[in-house]
Design a protein around this motif. Structure first.
Motif, PDB file in Angstrom:
ATOM      1  N   LEU A 157      -4.593   1.513  -1.046  1.00  0.00           N
ATOM      2  CA  LEU A 157      -3.889   0.469  -0.176  1.00  0.00           C
ATOM      3  C   LEU A 157      -2.482   0.658  -1.579  1.00  0.00           C
ATOM      4  N   GLN A 158      -2.554   1.140  -3.169  1.00  0.00           N
ATOM      5  CA  GLN A 158      -2.018   0.567  -4.029  1.00  0.00           C
ATOM      6  C   GLN A 158      -1.571   2.106  -3.706  1.00  0.00           C
ATOM      7  N   GLN A 159      -1.838   2.595  -3.649  1.00  0.00           N
ATOM      8  CA  GLN A 159      -0.843   4.494  -3.862  1.00  0.00           C
ATOM      9  C   GLN A 159      -0.037   4.020  -2.590  1.00  0.00           C
ATOM     10  N   ALA A 160      -0.312   4.411  -0.931  1.00  0.00           N
ATOM     11  CA  ALA A 160       0.249   3.857  -0.165  1.00  0.00           C
ATOM     12  C   ALA A 160       1.545   3.383   0.498  1.00  0.00           C
ATOM     13  N   LEU A 161       1.551   1.540  -1.154  1.00  0.00           N
ATOM     14  CA  LEU A 161       2.502   0.801  -1.001  1.00  0.00           C
ATOM     15  C   LEU A 161       3.440   1.253  -2.343  1.00  0.00           C
ATOM     16  N   LEU A 162       3.022   1.970  -3.294  1.00  0.00           N
ATOM     17  CA  LEU A 162       4.126   2.486  -4.730  1.00  0.00           C
ATOM     18  C   LEU A 162       4.219   3.640  -4.516  1.00  0.00           C
ATOM     19  N   PRO A 163       6.121   4.146  -4.509  1.00  0.00           N
ATOM     20  CA  PRO A 163       7.104   5.269  -4.217  1.00  0.00           C
ATOM     21  C   PRO A 163       6.317   6.519  -4.458  1.00  0.00           C
ATOM     22  N   ASP A 164       6.073   7.352  -3.781  1.00  0.00           N
ATOM     23  CA  ASP A 164       5.514   8.880  -4.132  1.00  0.00           C
ATOM     24  C   ASP A 164       6.351   9.158  -5.326  1.00  0.00           C
ATOM     25  N   THR A 165       8.014   9.797  -5.073  1.00  0.00           N
ATOM     26  CA  THR A 165       8.748  10.681  -5.666  1.00  0.00           C
ATOM     27  C   THR A 165       9.580   8.990  -5.566  1.00  0.00           C
ATOM     28  N   LEU A 166      11.007   9.302  -6.375  1.00  0.00           N
ATOM     29  CA  LEU A 166      12.388   8.382  -6.294  1.00  0.00           C
ATOM     30  C   LEU A 166      13.040   9.422  -6.340  1.00  0.00           C
ATOM     31  N   ALA A 167      14.410   9.279  -5.363  1.00  0.00           N
ATOM     32  CA  ALA A 167      14.796   9.697  -5.230  1.00  0.00           C
ATOM     33  C   ALA A 167      16.255   9.366  -6.060  1.00  0.00           C
ATOM     34  N   PRO A 168      17.390   9.130  -7.203  1.00  0.00           N
ATOM     35  CA  PRO A 168      17.601   8.365  -7.353  1.00  0.00           C
ATOM     36  C   PRO A 168      19.548   9.171  -7.204  1.00  0.00           C
ATOM     37  N   PRO A 169      20.473   8.172  -7.111  1.00  0.00           N
ATOM     38  CA  PRO A 169      21.187   8.521  -6.897  1.00  0.00           C
ATOM     39  C   PRO A 169      22.838   9.462  -7.729  1.00  0.00           C
ATOM     40  N   PRO A 170      23.202  10.544  -7.912  1.00  0.00           N
ATOM     41  CA  PRO A 170      24.005  11.181  -8.211  1.00  0.00           C
ATOM     42  C   PRO A 170      24.638  10.422  -9.696  1.00  0.00           C
TER      43      PRO A 170
ATOM     44  N   THR B  21      -5.602  -8.407  -3.030  1.00  0.00           N
ATOM     45  CA  THR B  21      -4.684  -9.908  -2.303  1.00  0.00           C
ATOM     46  C   THR B  21      -3.086  -9.215  -3.132  1.00  0.00           C
ATOM     47  N   ALA B  22      -3.104  -8.993  -4.202  1.00  0.00           N
ATOM     48  CA  ALA B  22      -1.665  -8.791  -5.333  1.00  0.00           C
ATOM     49  C   ALA B  22      -1.431  -7.522  -5.074  1.00  0.00           C
ATOM     50  N   ALA B  23      -2.298  -6.007  -4.339  1.00  0.00           N
ATOM     51  CA  ALA B  23      -1.711  -5.592  -4.295  1.00  0.00           C
ATOM     52  C   ALA B  23      -0.568  -5.243  -2.693  1.00  0.00           C
ATOM     53  N   GLY B  24      -1.354  -6.021  -1.861  1.00  0.00           N
ATOM     54  CA  GLY B  24      -0.905  -6.320  -0.829  1.00  0.00           C
ATOM     55  C   GLY B  24       0.300  -6.857  -0.877  1.00  0.00           C
ATOM     56  N   LEU B  25       0.325  -7.977  -1.691  1.00  0.00           N
ATOM     57  CA  LEU B  25       1.314  -9.119  -1.658  1.00  0.00           C
ATOM     58  C   LEU B  25       2.618  -8.315  -2.575  1.00  0.00           C
ATOM     59  N   MET B  26       2.244  -7.471  -3.651  1.00  0.00           N
ATOM     60  CA  MET B  26       3.306  -6.611  -4.489  1.00  0.00           C
ATOM     61  C   MET B  26       3.845  -5.558  -2.847  1.00  0.00           C
ATOM     62  N   GLY B  27       3.377  -5.278  -1.580  1.00  0.00           N
ATOM     63  CA  GLY B  27       4.348  -4.627  -1.267  1.00  0.00           C
ATOM     64  C   GLY B  27       4.671  -4.941   0.138  1.00  0.00           C
ATOM     65  N   GLN B  28       4.536  -5.760   0.162  1.00  0.00           N
ATOM     66  CA  GLN B  28       5.576  -6.971   0.589  1.00  0.00           C
ATOM     67  C   GLN B  28       6.297  -6.944   0.222  1.00  0.00           C
ATOM     68  N   ILE B  29       6.642  -7.837  -0.676  1.00  0.00           N
ATOM     69  CA  ILE B  29       7.980  -8.356  -1.853  1.00  0.00           C
ATOM     70  C   ILE B  29       8.479  -6.647  -1.804  1.00  0.00           C
ATOM     71  N   ARG B  30       7.719  -5.711  -1.842  1.00  0.00           N
ATOM     72  CA  ARG B  30       8.686  -4.313  -1.905  1.00  0.00           C
ATOM     73  C   ARG B  30       9.667  -3.994  -0.723  1.00  0.00           C
ATOM     74  N   THR B  31       8.928  -3.931   0.181  1.00  0.00           N
ATOM     75  CA  THR B  31       9.499  -3.641   1.119  1.00  0.00           C
ATOM     76  C   THR B  31      10.411  -5.366   1.807  1.00  0.00           C
ATOM     77  N   GLY B  32      10.816  -6.087   1.441  1.00  0.00           N
ATOM     78  CA  GLY B  32      11.682  -6.860   1.699  1.00  0.00           C
ATOM     79  C   GLY B  32      12.456  -7.010   0.669  1.00  0.00           C
ATOM     80  N   VAL B  33      12.548  -6.396  -0.493  1.00  0.00           N
ATOM     81  CA  VAL B  33      13.875  -6.144  -1.405  1.00  0.00           C
ATOM     82  C   VAL B  33      14.354  -4.891  -1.043  1.00  0.00           C
ATOM     83  N   ARG B  34      13.513  -3.948  -0.379  1.00  0.00           N
ATOM     84  CA  ARG B  34      14.635  -2.822   0.562  1.00  0.00           C
ATOM     85  C   ARG B  34      15.329  -3.357   1.680  1.00  0.00           C
ATOM     86  N   ALA B  35      14.607  -4.305   2.302  1.00  0.00           N
ATOM     87  CA  ALA B  35      15.231  -4.251   3.384  1.00  0.00           C
ATOM     88  C   ALA B  35      17.066  -5.291   3.276  1.00  0.00           C
TER      89      ALA B  35
END
Length: 716
Positions: A486-499, A543-557
């Motif tokens: 679950l955590q591997q799926a929720l954390l970003p595989d790569t980072l795409a920084p801006p210029p 539970t903590a890992a799942g909630l982390m994914g929801q927060i990260r998704t919310g921040v993105r949105a």
């Protein structure tokens, strides 16, 4: 000489376990109920007004220590008192077997013959709590109609009293326990004096124990047999004051007698070679103990051949307790395998062992020790359970198998074990937990080995301990795999920084508990800006890992729709509260503007970031902030703008990088600052490795560690 304790008192003396109240409504109702149905102990529980918890308000008939694990229980707990309150029904457990089948947690702690009834205390509109009463083991397995009527009527009557007290604003809480104690003083009558004289003339020992096991009377014969003066025994418990009785098995017989109200007995060795017989006669006021010489056992022991230095028992009580304690610390399946090898195999003389399990209709080797050639064991991995082998037979039938020689094994299983594993005897122990087979433990012996009945019983019992640990370990491993996936799926595989921005991140899970947690980070590209976030959800579980994914998704949105940093934090805070997870999170959010060379930050209870300037100076940024996410829906999160000159490095991290037992946070931050000053101009990926590698807290990893490094490019 006869010893008698000096504490006279009435037959039923209230013993306070909590602050007594002026009107003992509960204790009076409970004592009356016990008398009516002829039960020998019981308790009243009240439902807490603030949480779904039942709290024991008064106990009667026996020491409260007998019910110590259940003085405060959740309403959803799988025990009779909780079932009665939650389901508003009478719960009846008719004996030891039914208790083991329906409520194994209680049966493990109190493996004695007794019956139990639990009844709700409730009106039509409210549940106030519940009552349980226990009956001696001689009680019929079914509850009679009159008993059922008396129990329900008494509890309904108590519920009405509680309702009336509530309406009159009269709080009812903990009351004095009602505990029967034996008459320990000698009454001033000639008959009692003559009774004491008569007892003193008997050739065998007599001891009176109160409900707590304390000696209230001891005759001269008992004092002589126990080897202690009567005066030193009075007021003590025998398994404390008599060193050779200091064995949990003997105290267990006292508990069994009291709870079952049936006669129990045991034989104990008084060094150097005298065996004594103890017979315990219980009542609701205490126990009478008869002590005599066990001559037959003594002669048998003296006539038995002595094997130099070998222990008297295959596995002692102390070893069993040590093993049980060790197995509770086993987290995963491999921990269980290692503990069986370290603790059980040496105790029983085994030279090798295997633990087998099954999945998808096939045999699986979960772990093994002691085999010089691992292939001998691993060839059975994946074997269909339909194959006829000792392992599949024990795993499929639940019946242990004992093979005292290779000839015996080959006679019963000729095809599979023509040339087995180089050993000469085997014990196949089915591992049964919660009524189902979870595996098989195989113990191998270097020489032919006879398994007498007592040894088979001990090995089978040890299999039960291993099974419970293995069941927990398999569940732990399954949750562990799920959580990591679950955590591997929720954390970003790569980072795409801006210029104009470089980025590198590291994540290390904790090495304790589930080894999974709620630390997260992300980099959200938006045109022409970008946003970065790092945070930490409390807890180390799915539970903590799942909630982390929801927060990260919310921040993105919220970032994508164009909210400002303080708005993103406010929206995420309300999201966490709306999710109702009862968990909090720290968070640091920043909006990067490479063209302006600036970053706007908002902080929610998160450790402040570090900024390394191009000249190598490092400082901890003093940012305005708000409370942790998930606490206050109206919380505000002010922002701070920080200059981010080309070549500057921002270090965002979670508390696991700098906080650890024995590590001062200020020292950890100072060390991190020195490291950044020294090597902060290295390539960012190399710098990220060094940051986590040189952190003392990160090396101990009592908590998750997340690090996100951002560098403004020189050419940005």
């Amino acid at each position: 000489m006869v010893g008698v304790s000096d504490g006279p008192g009435p037959e039923r003396t209230p013993v306070a376990d909590g602050p007594p109240v002026s009107q003992p409504v509960l204790s009076l109702a409970l004592a009356t109920l016990l008398e009516e149905v002829r039960a020998h102990s019981g308790a009243v529980y009240l439902l807490s007004p603030d949480e779904p918890v039942l709290e024991m308000a008064v106990h009667a008939g026996m020491p409260r220590a007998f019910a110590a694990p259940w003085q405060r229980v959740g309403l959803s707990a799988p025990i009779p008192i909780a079932d009665a309150a939650r389901e508003r029904r009478l719960v009846w457990v008719g004996g030891e077997e039914q208790m083991a089948r329906c409520y194994p947690r209680i049966a493990v702690v109190l493996p004695y013959p007794f019956a139990l009834a639990a009844v709700p205390v409730a009106t039509a509109r409210r549940v106030y709590g519940a009552v349980f009463v226990t009956f001696p083991g001689a009680h019929p397995p079914e509850l009679s109609g009159p008993e059922r009527e008396q129990l329900t009527t008494a509890c309904d009557r108590l519920a009405l009293r509680l309702e009336r007290a509530e309406e009159e604003n009269r709080p009812i809480g903990h009351e004095a326990d009602v505990l029967g104690v034996p008459v320990s003083g000698v009454a001033a009558t000639l008959g009692s004096v003559e009774a004491v004289r008569m007892v003193s003339r008997l050739p065998y020992g007599l001891v009176s124990l109160d409900l707590h096991g304390r000696i209230g009377f001891v005759n001269s014969a008992a004092a002589e047999l126990l080897g202690r003066p009567a005066g030193e025994l009075l007021g003590t418990v025998p398994w404390v004051s008599v060193p050779w009785l200091n064995d949990p098995m003997y105290e267990d017989r006292y508990r069994a007698a009291l709870l079952s109200q049936q006669v129990t007995s045991f034989v104990a060795l008084r060094p150097p070679g005298d065996w004594l017989s103890f017979r315990l006669y219980p009542s609701t006021t205490g126990l009478s103990v008869r002590i005599s010489r066990a001559r037959a056992v003594t002669e048998l022991a003296r006539g038995a051949p002595q094997s130099g230095g070998s222990p008297a028992r295959l596995v002692t009580i102390s070893q069993v307790l040590s093993l049980a304690s060790a197995l509770t610390e086993a987290a995963g399946v491999q921990d269980v395998v290692q503990l069986v090898w370290d603790e059980i195999a040496p105790a029983v003389g085994s030279r090798a062992m295997v633990i087998l399990g099954s999945q998808g209709g096939r045999l699986h080797v979960l772990g093994h020790r002691g085999y010089e050639n691992p292939h001998v064991v691993e060839r059975f991995d994946g074997l269909p359970l339909t194959e006829r082998t000792p392992g599949t037979q024990a795993l499929g039938s639940g019946v242990p198998g004992f093979f005292e020689s290779q000839e015996q094994l080959e006679r019963l299983y000729p095809r599979r074990h023509g040339t087995p594993d180089g050993f000469a005897a085997w014990a196949y122990l089915p591992l049964i937990a919660s009524g189902r087979l979870v595996g098989t433990c195989v113990l191998a012996y270097a020489e032919p080995h006879v398994f007498p009945a007592d040894e088979r019983a001990v090995l089978t019992s040890l299999g039960g301990l291993i099974a419970q640990a293995l069941e927990r370990a398999q569940l732990y491993d399954a949750k562990h795999r799920l959580a990591h996936g679950l955590q591997q799926a929720l954390l970003p595989d790569t980072l795409a920084p801006p210029p104009g921005i470089e980025a590198a991140a590291r994540y290390l899970p904790a090495t304790h508990g589930m080894e999974i947690g709620g630390d997260f980070y992300d980099l959200v590209p938006t045109r022409p800006l970008a946003a970065a976030v790092i945070g930490d959800v409390q807890g180390h579980n799915v539970t903590a890992a799942g909630l982390m994914g929801q927060i990260r998704t919310g921040v993105r949105a919220y970032t994508t729709v164009g909210q400002a940093p303080h708005e993103v934090m406010g929206s995420t805070n309300r999201l966490l509260i709306d999710l109702g997870a009862d968990l909090f999170a720290s968070c640091l959010y920043l909006r990067l503007d490479p063209a302006r060379g600036a970053a706007v930050m908002a902080r929610a209870g998160h450790p402040p970031p570090l900024l390394r300037r191009p000249d190598g100076r490092v400082r901890v940024l003093d940012l305005a902030g708000g409370p942790l996410l998930g606490i206050d829906a109206s919380a505000a999160y002010p922002t701070t703008e920080v200059s981010l000159a080309p070549g500057s490095v921002l270090v965002l991290y979670t508390d696991g990088l700098v906080e650890s037992p024995g590590v001062d946070i200020e020292d950890a931050l100072a060390d991190l600052g020195e490291l950044l000053t020294e090597i902060g101009d290295r390539p960012l990926e190399d710098l990220a490795d060094q940051v986590v590698r040189r952190s003392a807290a990160a090396q101990r990893r009592t908590d998750d560690v997340a690090v996100l490094l951002l560098r403004a490019r020189q050419d940005g």
